[in-house]
Design an enzyme around this catalytic site. Sequence first.
Site, mmCIF file in Angstrom:
data_model
loop_
_atom_site.group_PDB
_atom_site.id
_atom_site.type_symbol
_atom_site.label_atom_id
_atom_site.label_comp_id
_atom_site.label_asym_id
_atom_site.label_seq_id
_atom_site.Cartn_x
_atom_site.Cartn_y
_atom_site.Cartn_z
ATOM 1 N N GLY A 42 -7.209 -46.796 28.378
ATOM 2 C CA GLY A 42 -7.944 -46.831 27.719
ATOM 3 C C GLY A 42 -9.576 -47.335 26.950
ATOM 4 N N ASP A 97 -8.233 -50.472 24.074
ATOM 5 C CA ASP A 97 -9.113 -50.711 23.171
ATOM 6 C C ASP A 97 -7.809 -50.599 21.726
ATOM 7 O OD1 ASP A 97 -6.531 -49.241 24.171
ATOM 8 O OD2 ASP A 97 -7.213 -47.324 24.377
ATOM 9 N N ASP A 100 -1.522 -51.586 18.268
ATOM 10 C CA ASP A 100 -0.662 -50.679 17.219
ATOM 11 C C ASP A 100 0.597 -51.377 17.024
ATOM 12 O OD1 ASP A 100 0.815 -48.708 16.711
ATOM 13 O OD2 ASP A 100 0.204 -47.277 18.236
ATOM 14 N N LYS A 128 -4.390 -50.891 14.738
ATOM 15 C CA LYS A 128 -4.099 -50.443 13.719
ATOM 16 C C LYS A 128 -3.071 -50.986 12.955
ATOM 17 C CE LYS A 128 -3.322 -45.735 15.093
ATOM 18 N NZ LYS A 128 -2.676 -44.606 15.520
ATOM 19 N N ARG A 162 -10.607 -38.490 26.040
ATOM 20 C CA ARG A 162 -10.528 -39.402 26.144
ATOM 21 C C ARG A 162 -12.506 -40.006 26.690
ATOM 22 N NH1 ARG A 162 -6.710 -42.571 28.026
ATOM 23 N NH2 ARG A 162 -5.443 -42.283 28.966
HETATM 24 C C1 PRP Z 1 -2.483 -47.789 24.714
HETATM 25 C C2 PRP Z 1 -3.792 -49.269 24.087
HETATM 26 C C3 PRP Z 1 -2.743 -50.660 23.882
HETATM 27 C C4 PRP Z 1 -1.397 -49.584 24.209
HETATM 28 C C5 PRP Z 1 -0.896 -50.173 22.053
HETATM 29 O O1 PRP Z 1 -2.303 -47.332 24.956
HETATM 30 O O2 PRP Z 1 -4.509 -48.606 25.052
HETATM 31 O O3 PRP Z 1 -2.423 -50.759 25.514
HETATM 32 O O4 PRP Z 1 -1.264 -48.577 23.541
HETATM 33 O O5 PRP Z 1 0.569 -50.221 21.993
HETATM 34 P P1 PRP Z 1 1.660 -51.286 21.410
HETATM 35 O O6 PRP Z 1 0.495 -52.630 20.297
HETATM 36 O O7 PRP Z 1 2.197 -50.191 20.184
HETATM 37 O O8 PRP Z 1 2.069 -51.744 22.555
HETATM 38 P P2 PRP Z 1 -1.080 -46.618 26.221
HETATM 39 O O9 PRP Z 1 0.148 -46.676 26.541
HETATM 40 O O10 PRP Z 1 -1.910 -45.294 25.398
HETATM 41 O O11 PRP Z 1 -1.864 -46.012 27.482
HETATM 42 P P3 PRP Z 1 -4.276 -46.043 28.135
HETATM 43 O O12 PRP Z 1 -4.189 -46.489 27.964
HETATM 44 O O13 PRP Z 1 -3.411 -45.133 29.055
HETATM 45 O O14 PRP Z 1 -4.006 -44.680 27.169
#
Ligand code: PRP
Length: 173
Positions: A42, A97, A100, A128, A162
């Site tokens: 991301g 990025d 969460d 978030k 994306r």
């Molecule tokens: C997303 C983002 C973070 C993570 C955050 O990655 O890039 O690495 O989730 O979530 P958390 O705080 O709940 O751990 P994702 O697994 O969607 O992969 P991507 O970056 O390849 O889209």
Amino acid sequence: MLQPGRVIISQAELQGRIAELGTDLARDFAHERPIMVGVLQGAFLFMADLIRATPIELTTDFIGVASYAGSKSSGQVRIVSDLSVAIEGRHVVIVEDIVDTGLTLSYLKRTLEARRPRSLRVCVLVDKVERRKVDVPLDYVGFTIPNVFIVGYGFDYDGLYRNLPYVAALEGE
Ligand code: PRP
């Protein structure tokens, strides 16, 4: 059908805030030659714009992380693609990025801290904060948003969207 709807962060807002983050980083790391570590996938768009907004000597690398088989909430995160250089003694800035639950970043910080960098900071585009499960200190934050599913500017839904140049809410049936 689910698709990008309401704009949450416009292209102009993204570029304006990233310019400010770059100025902050350039001030804080002016003579430190930091290594900027982008978290795949991301963060690759944010990383590309952020380093162009940071007019100092720096180097870049990427790390790929994934949750263990669909159990993100368990905090079981693993490295699927490691850094290409050693970070011992270096000033490291993790470029992520979104934060969460905080589980991914918390794991990443623990893992990289064990490699004895000189300093370890975090620069996150989107926080978030409502969804946080573990407390992770963030050093640089672009935007704080409510708990909506976002796509665009690196954020995907099933691998799609994306490439949008702005951040939108995923909407529809
Ligand atoms: C997303 C983002 C973070 C993570 C955050 O990655 O890039 O690495 O989730 O979530 P958390 O705080 O709940 O751990 P994702 O697994 O969607 O992969 P991507 O970056 O390849 O889209």
